[in-house]
Design an enzyme around this catalytic site. Sequence first.
Site, short mmCIF file in Angstrom:
data_model
loop_
_atom_site.label_atom_id
_atom_site.label_comp_id
_atom_site.label_asym_id
_atom_site.label_seq_id
_atom_site.Cartn_x
_atom_site.Cartn_y
_atom_site.Cartn_z
N GLU A 11 -0.36 -6.45 3.18
CA GLU A 11 -0.61 -5.51 4.29
C GLU A 11 -0.36 -6.17 5.63
O GLU A 11 -0.81 -7.29 5.88
CB GLU A 11 -2.07 -5.06 4.26
CG GLU A 11 -2.36 -3.97 3.26
CD GLU A 11 -3.78 -3.41 3.38
OE1 GLU A 11 -4.06 -2.44 2.69
OE2 GLU A 11 -4.59 -3.96 4.15
N SER A 42 0.84 -1.20 0.00
CA SER A 42 0.00 0.00 0.00
C SER A 42 0.88 1.26 0.00
O SER A 42 1.79 1.38 0.82
CB SER A 42 -0.89 -0.02 1.23
OG SER A 42 -1.67 1.12 1.24
N GLY A 43 0.59 2.13 -0.93
CA GLY A 43 1.33 3.38 -1.00
C GLY A 43 2.57 3.30 -1.87
O GLY A 43 3.33 4.26 -2.00
N1 LIG Z 1 5.20 8.08 -9.97
C1 LIG Z 1 4.83 8.86 -8.97
N2 LIG Z 1 5.19 10.15 -8.97
C2 LIG Z 1 4.84 10.95 -7.96
N3 LIG Z 1 4.14 10.53 -6.89
C3 LIG Z 1 3.75 9.26 -6.82
C4 LIG Z 1 4.08 8.35 -7.87
N4 LIG Z 1 3.58 7.16 -7.55
C5 LIG Z 1 2.95 7.33 -6.34
N5 LIG Z 1 3.06 8.58 -5.92
C6 LIG Z 1 2.54 9.13 -4.66
O1 LIG Z 1 2.27 8.08 -3.80
C7 LIG Z 1 0.92 8.05 -3.43
C8 LIG Z 1 0.44 6.61 -3.32
O2 LIG Z 1 0.43 6.02 -4.57
P1 LIG Z 1 -0.70 5.00 -4.98
O3 LIG Z 1 -2.01 5.49 -4.55
O4 LIG Z 1 -0.50 4.74 -6.39
O5 LIG Z 1 -0.30 3.76 -4.13
P2 LIG Z 1 -0.89 2.30 -4.25
O6 LIG Z 1 0.25 1.42 -4.48
O7 LIG Z 1 -1.98 2.29 -5.20
O8 LIG Z 1 -1.42 2.06 -2.80
P3 LIG Z 1 -2.71 1.27 -2.32
O9 LIG Z 1 -2.37 -0.16 -2.32
O10 LIG Z 1 -2.89 1.79 -0.96
O11 LIG Z 1 -3.78 1.65 -3.22
C9 LIG Z 1 0.21 8.81 -4.49
O12 LIG Z 1 -0.97 9.41 -4.02
C10 LIG Z 1 1.24 9.84 -4.88
O13 LIG Z 1 1.18 10.93 -3.99
#
Ligand SMILES: Nc1ncnc2c1ncn2[C@@H]1O[C@H](COP(=O)(O)OP(=O)(O)OP(=O)(O)O)[C@@H](O)[C@H]1O
Length: 1031
Positions: free
Chosen positions: A418, A136-137
């Site tokens: 997680e 996550s994140g």
């Molecule tokens: N390539 C990127 N460039 C800039 N910021 C990024 C990038 N990838 C992710 N982020 C930052 O990280 C945050 C989390 O990314 P994201 O929501 O894609 O995570 P996730 O892997 O989908 O997590 P989850 O499993 O919780 O959904 C984004 O809201 C953004 O602020």
Amino acid sequence: CASSAECVDRGGVVMNNVSAVGSDWERAMMESALTARDRVGVQDFVLLENHTSEVAFIENLRKRFKENLIYTYIGSVLVSVNPYKDLEIYTKQHMERYRGVNFYEVSPHIYAVSDNAYRSMRSEKRDQCILISGESGAGKTEASKKVLQYYAVTCPASEHVQTVKDRLLQSNPVLEAFGNAKTLRNDNSSRFGKYMDVQFDFKGAPVGGHILNYLLEKSRVVHQSHGERNFHIFYQLIEGAEDELLRRLGLERMAQQYQYLVKGSCPKVSSINDRSDWKVVRKALSVIGFSDDEVEELLSIIASVLHLGNVQYSGEDSGSSYITTDTQIKYIARLLGVDFSVLKEALTHKKITAKGEELMSPLNQEQASSARDALSKAIYGRTFTWLVNKINTSLAFKDKFNSKNASVIGLLDIYGFEVFQNNSFEQFCINYCNEKLQQLFIELTLKSEQEEYEAEGITWEPVQYFNNKIICDLVEEKFKGIISILDEECLRPGDASDITFLVKLEDTVGGHAHFVTHKLADGKTRKVMGREEFRLLHYAGEVNYNVNGFLDKNNDLLFRNLKEVMCSSENRILTQCFSREELTDKKLPETTATQFKNSLAKLMEILMSKDPSYVRCIKPNDAKQAGRFEEVLVRHQVKYLGLMENLRVRRAGFAYRRRYEVFLQRYKSLCPDTWPSWDGRLVDGVSTLVKHLGYKPEEYKLGRTKIFIRFPKTLFATEEYRKLRLSAVQVQAWWKGILARRRAQRRRQAVDTIRRFIKGFMFRHHPRCPENEYFLDYVRYTFLMKLHRALPKTVLDKSWPTPPPALTEASELLRKLCMQNLVWKYCKTISPEWKHQLEQKVVASEVFKDKKDNYPQSVPKLFVGTRLDGDDINPKVLQALGTEKMKYAVPVTKYDRKGFKARARQLLLTASSAIIVEEAKLKQRIDYSALKGVSVSSLSDGLFVLHVTCEDNKQKGDAVLQSDHVIETLTKVAICADKINNININQSSIKFTLGQGKEGIIDFTSGSELLVAKAKNGHLSVVRRHSTPFS
Ligand SMILES: Nc1ncnc2c1ncn2[C@@H]1O[C@H](COP(=O)(O)OP(=O)(O)OP(=O)(O)O)[C@@H](O)[C@H]1O
Ligand SMILES: [Mg+2]
């Protein structure tokens, strides 16, 4: 084929053995195209010197991360580290840079993966999928959005396609609003799993899409841990909606007012702007095709969930409960279009059937609250599913006929592994999902790859890896797996509880190596485990799950009367979410875990049927901070994502494999020996082909049925070369086409000309008309052209082409003009002597031509100035002439008037007279004024008579003379005496005066010999042969 060798040389990598991969030389080759900035660390872990060292691996990640280089490859797998800040690497220019460009030519990027999948789909007609994983994140959702944006911008589009593109893009903010929430780990955490198919038509344009959603974390609707929020949409509605809308929904603009929004104590988050997000979502709903009414009904549902959260109970002594907040019920009843009192009763009672009778049994306060929460979760969960279906309808590829031919790229953005302080049923499902994905990864990359080498007889040193199948089995195995046990507890009669479930687990899987409970654990583990927990040793780490709530969540129960109320709703969305059949259906519904297990099994099938690309996302720190790289955290992820194993297999393995027939079919045109067909064994054909292409022995291996190519770039180079060849063939075909068209056009023109010509010929005698004008013009033209080539070159050349009838007159005019021109030119260059000569010849011609037989013989002989010069003439004669200038002198024979005796004389011509001289005597002077005329025969004799006037007594009569040069002599006489018109040419006889009135006659006859003599009749008889051209 030098160019092919060159191609492959450029793309290929010389490698003597596996350990040579990291050589400086190769690194220089691969990275030569990159800027200095790109060259930080290695851009492909395959190039890492010490590829088995985790430390070196993480150091490379760190180095690049510090330079904002967040992407690195392991072969074709993309590793992405979340930068937590906006990098300027997602512009349209960046997209263009990656479009249609091979992997290794540009620095690693999510666009390169997107483009590669797209090109593979197009060129190999195979469905693709991009699997994005990470915790996550880590940036999964962001990565999936980047992929989608890349396709939206770079793929071909038409008007219809543009709508689809917009809808594909706009589905994201809507799904995120309803399915994402702020968690401790991620401010925009996806609380559902998402697999999205993007469909492309045969032109490669995105034409549709389909989304599958997995297990929404519904519990979040009613409860959030500290520091977390409910789904975004609630806050967006409250912050962003216009006053009027809020009024209609009975809401206040204050999130704190709502129980469901304050459990985590952070309704407001600085990184989230709910108000502007609301606007985005509202617009996106319109783009996707929601009508205003639908939006209103959707928001009514959201608002009623908020109202439900605020429904309060009070308890009575008897244990039954009542609602203290009627206003909320009123709002809910109005918003959902249900009966107020029925709803109210349903929220405090449970319908039970006893002895065939339905009874309403009151709920105590706690039961009522959980019934209320169950309703909220059910409403929200089903609405979310409805939303996904609605989006799917809007994205559906409308063209049924072509939908079968559509190619697909699937995008999987599903929750990552997680581990929380307290892990519940949701984490159990999520982590089980990650076990499954790891299985897939193992199946597709590690296991199947190694098995394939073995099967193909490729020499291979197996790479050790942990196969997590054992954990998957622990969770999902029929009858014995945790899910089966859970279901059993849920369904069995009697007082099953979470604790009995735990005991059952201990009984059934207690001996499993990856399962522990407090009771089963050793002393050390016991210290960190609660009594209500079980621990699973996941491939990614150990997780303790608290069994509390497992049964309820798995049952996902909603009391029947609450279901009935929902079925009676006038809200059209809810009527689709709660169907009446559900009420009558006696079959037990599938439990949540089983549903999830089944949907995952389907997902695995979908993914297995496609060619996968992997994006492995890594989260650099837990604080969501830019520029912070926490090594421990990263190492953990590197480990559980299996990146080191991945790298080891990759280093030792082959990037691509192709069945012999496929490889040969695709590239046979690149080698003369295999083109157009190869009759021998396939393996020999492939071997011949790759040798011709200049593949180095280290770059490929030939297995039993397949060729294995070590580096993508070797294949890319071959592919490039093929493209070049195809282009050349296309250009050739195009040029041949042009030539053929030109030839055909010329033939058509020729046919047309011939036809016109024939027609013109048939009409040639008609007056000029459309049928013959071409022909006539052509005939004229050819005559003039012929004339132009055959004009006479000299005045004597009288040749002239025969003109066509239409040009007779013009031809004649031209002929004259031409002759005039020639004459004029001739005259201009002539000398005075020659001119004089010709003038005399002209006179001779005028006088004798066609009249006297020997004239033609005289023509080629030049006239001389005189036949006798000073030495030939007696000086006395010259003296007698005095100043009188002699113009011409010629020896002649004179015939006496009587007896016609021949005597040799000289005839001299001066300016005024002709003088007959005998030796030194001037025998007869004939003044030109006294010269009446000159007679001569028409035959070829040289006789002539100078007739003189008879009145002149001094004259002795006409002189009968003979000259061997009669034409010349008489021409001179005619000119000197100006008697051109007085030369008479007689046929048979000449009369002449003998003097004193007497007349003599000369008779001319033809004979065989010249004979001049007096005849018996007293005439002078001249017998002269008729002249012939040869005489
Ligand atoms: N390539 C990127 N460039 C800039 N910021 C990024 C990038 N990838 C992710 N982020 C930052 O990280 C945050 C989390 O990314 P994201 O929501 O894609 O995570 P996730 O892997 O989908 O997590 P989850 O499993 O919780 O959904 C984004 O809201 C953004 O602020
Ligand atoms: Mg996400």
